[in-house]
Design a protein around this motif. Structure first.
Motif: not given
Lengths: 323, 354
Positions: B32-36, B40-43, B237-238, B252-254
């Protein structure tokens, strides 16, 4: 220090590119005037983009390819003009680890047979001792000796690379060329193999040439780094120096394009981005091969290839650092 | 949620199985995940962690022997999951809908630019094909658009280049063309599967910058699949970390880099060779990734985990939420309600057997 394990002088190797018989013969200059030496127990990492001739260099040193010009010395003996038969005793001391652990193992051999094969060829030990040695080697590289009867397909990529390493070590080599030993492996497995290669080196004082395009992995394993561009060595010196203060404009660009796995670092913004791509090795630009992409390029660069010259504890081939 | 970042893609409890000769491979289990929008999301994950399969499932491009067993995929208010579509007619209408979405709403960039382009068609033909299909415009208009796109991705003299065949381009150039083609119909989401793995580092840096610029410039969301933590750290970003077909940690990346929770993520971060540093043995994760044919009841990572407890081998950990974005599924963080979780799973097992 005595004689270096490997000394290479002005090595050249080119391949003919097929064209129709009416066309002018064309050559790819894969390795062009490369010289360096490696001391006992040291690692030289060779980095560069694809097509820069780094794999060809490794293979030419092992005389898998016959060099065109230049000399290869192994512990002071000139190997360049030896016949296959004369090479036989030296092959035992100079081995190779391959990139693809899926393609480099024979699927019809068990692990035991595969590791024992080089020892059979060199008539080392009796049959029983050989099997004992195989078990010992499997333990050294971190495989279970009970798996001696298994076939390669029963192992994962990392384990196969270990089999390849055990096979290489069977002959007690003094020098190993590792051609992209990590690139086919997952990140968590790469670290295992790097540690293994370093452990073996510390214990047995073997010298390595590690050819790779993964700049981070090479940094960890290498004492010295050689940067190649279009068949030429453009910078060579201690790894720490090359990575912390690269001098050659190409090395600078190469090092700065490594993505930093750290969100707190400055990141892509202040990076030296290279324009364009590597020119075709068939038509190498006259003069410095990097001149077409270099922002410091002057008239002088296009005329003559600068020699490797001593600068700040390493050697650089660039007019900016010629005295 | 503000108007800038609204939900674009929401995947819930996605489960994908492949039937093979050796048995059923549970490639993706309950993801389960979500993109807004504008994210930019990295898997990130090793080979076989199910990262590519999850994306193929979103696009409904799974191989013939694979199918979505459970789960929903909501994209911009539309349900994309083919789960529960049994009859031929249902499948056909679903496929028809997907065809309008692929290329139009979701653009894709694949790993190997050498094999992705058709070698016997000119670049121009391949680029305008999608534009003409989705944008309903004339040949000339599509051509105009292709020229503009090639210019945007930094290919010099695009007019001439459109008349050339793929073999006349280098690897980096081809990847640029593919990115241009994927962005041609102004999609809402760009999925990039290992976009730079086949490229040299200096070219990789160019392509990453290009992706970042296009995505930020056009307001597109992007999902980048990679195994290189350096790439995600710079671009995304995530981050979603996958292991053995499950999401083990996301944030998030941080958060992922500075407040790492899951032992697998920790292992991954430690096993990256630092550019500076001495020749001390690298940290590594012992063992090898799990065999997806033989799944046990417990946590997928327990056999390689240095913190593994008894409960890890028997029961699945629940997802623990640390912040709005950061969550992790590991028994280290959900021990307090262990009793309840164990009972639930026991009941589930009894139900599935009975």
């Amino acid at each position: 220090m005595g004689e270096p394990v490997i000394r290479v002088e002005h090595l050249k190797k080119s391949f003919r590119v097929k064209g129709s018989f009416l066309e002018k013969k064309q050559y790819v200059r894969a390795v062009n005037d490369v010289s360096f030496s490696i001391e006992k127990g040291e690692t030289l990492g060779i980095v560069g983009e694809s097509g820069c001739g780094k794999s060809t260099l490794g293979r030419t040193i092992l005389k898998i390819y016959q060099p065109e010009e230049g000399h290869i010395y192994f512990e002071g003996t000139d190997l360049t003009d030896l016949s296959e038969k004369q090479m036989h005793p030296y092959r035992k001391k100079m081995q190779m680890i391959f990139q693809d652990p899926y393609a480099s193992l024979n699927p019809r051999f068990t692990v035991g047979e595969m590791i024992a094969e080089p020892m059979e060829i060199y008539r080392m030990y009796g049959r029983k001792e050989r099997m004992e040695r195989v078990r010992e080697l499997m333990e050294v590289v971190g495989l279970k000796p009970d798996h001696i009867q298994r076939y390669p397909h029963e192992f994962s990529g990392g384990q196969r690379q270990r089999i390849g390493i055990a096979r290489t070590l069977a002959l007690n080599p003094e020098f190993i060329v590792c051609d992209e030993p990590f690139s086919a492996l997952d990140v968590s497995i790469q670290a295992q193999i790097i540690n293994l290669l370093e452990k073996i080196q510390d214990e047995q004082k073997i010298s390595y040439i590690v050819v790779a395009h993964n700049l981070n992995a090479v940094r960890h394993i290498s004492h010295n780094i050689g940067v190649m561009y279009l068949g030429r060595l453009v910078e060579i010196g201690p790894a720490a120096k090359i990575y912390s203060e690269p001098l050659h404009p190409y090395t600078k660009a190469l090092i700065s394009s490594i993505p930093a796995a750290d969100p707190n670092s400055a990141g892509m913004m202040d990076r030296v981005l290279l324009e364009g791509e590597v020119p075709s090795p068939i038509n190498v630009p006259a003069g410095c091969p990097f001149s077409t992409r270099c922002k410091y390029c002057t008239e002088k660069c296009r005329e003559r290839m600068p020699e490797l010259a001593e600068a700040d504890g390493r050697k650089v081939a660039c007019v900016l650092f010629q005295s | 949620m503000d108007s800038l970042h609204r939900e674009l893609l929401k995947v819930e409890n996605l489960t994908v199985d492949f039937s093979t000769k050796q048995g059923t491979v549970h490639a993706v289990r309950g993801v389960s995940f979500q993109i807004n929008t504008r994210e930019i999301i990295g898997i990130v994950g090793e080979s076989g962690s199910g990262k590519s399969v999850s994306m193929l499932a979103v696009m409904n491009l799974l191989a013939g022997n694979g199918q979505i067993v459970r789960g929903s995929i909501r994209f911009d208010g539309q349900e994309l999951s083919a789960a529960g579509k049994k009859t031929k007619a249902e499948k056909r209408t679903h496929e028809k809908m997907m065809r309008d979405i692929r290329g139009r709403e979701i653009g894709m960039v694949f790993q190997d630019p050498m094999t992705y382009l058709n070698p016997v068609l000119k670049i121009g033909t391949q680029m305008t094909e999608g534009i003409r299909k989705h944008m309903k415009c004339s040949r000339a208009e599509a051509h105009q658009r292709a020229v503009k796109l090639l210019e945007q991705v930094g290919i010099p003299s695009p007019e001439q280049r459109l008349k050339q065949y793929p073999y006349e381009f280098s690897g980096g150039m081809r990847q640029r063309i593919i990115i241009a083609a994927a962005l041609a119909c102004e999609p809402k989401l760009l999925i990039a599967d290992e976009p730079t793995t086949a490229l040299d580092v200096t070219v990789q840096a160019q392509i990453l910058k290009l992706i970042e610029q296009s995505v930020k410039g056009m307001g597109v969301s992007a999902l980048v699949i990679t195994h290189d933590l350096g790439v995600v750290a710079e671009l995304c970003d995530k981050i979603i970390i996958m292991y053995g077909g499950e999401i083990v940690e996301q944030g998030t990346v941080k958060e992922i880099f500075n407040e790492t929770k899951h032992p697998y993520t920790k292992g991954l971060l430690e096993s990256i060779e630092k550019v500076e540093g001495e020749r001390t043995p690298l940290h590594y994760i012992p063992g090898t990734p799990p065999n997806l044919l033989l799944m046990n009841h417990g946590c997928t990572f327990c056999n390689r985990c240095d913190k593994a407890m008894k409960i890890c081998r028997e029961y699945k950990p629940a997802v623990t939420v640390f912040s709005e974005e950061h969550s992790c599924s590991c028994w280290l963080y959900c021990r307090d309600n262990a009793q309840q979780l164990v009972e639930e799973q026991e009941k589930e097992r009894r139900d599935s057997h009975g």
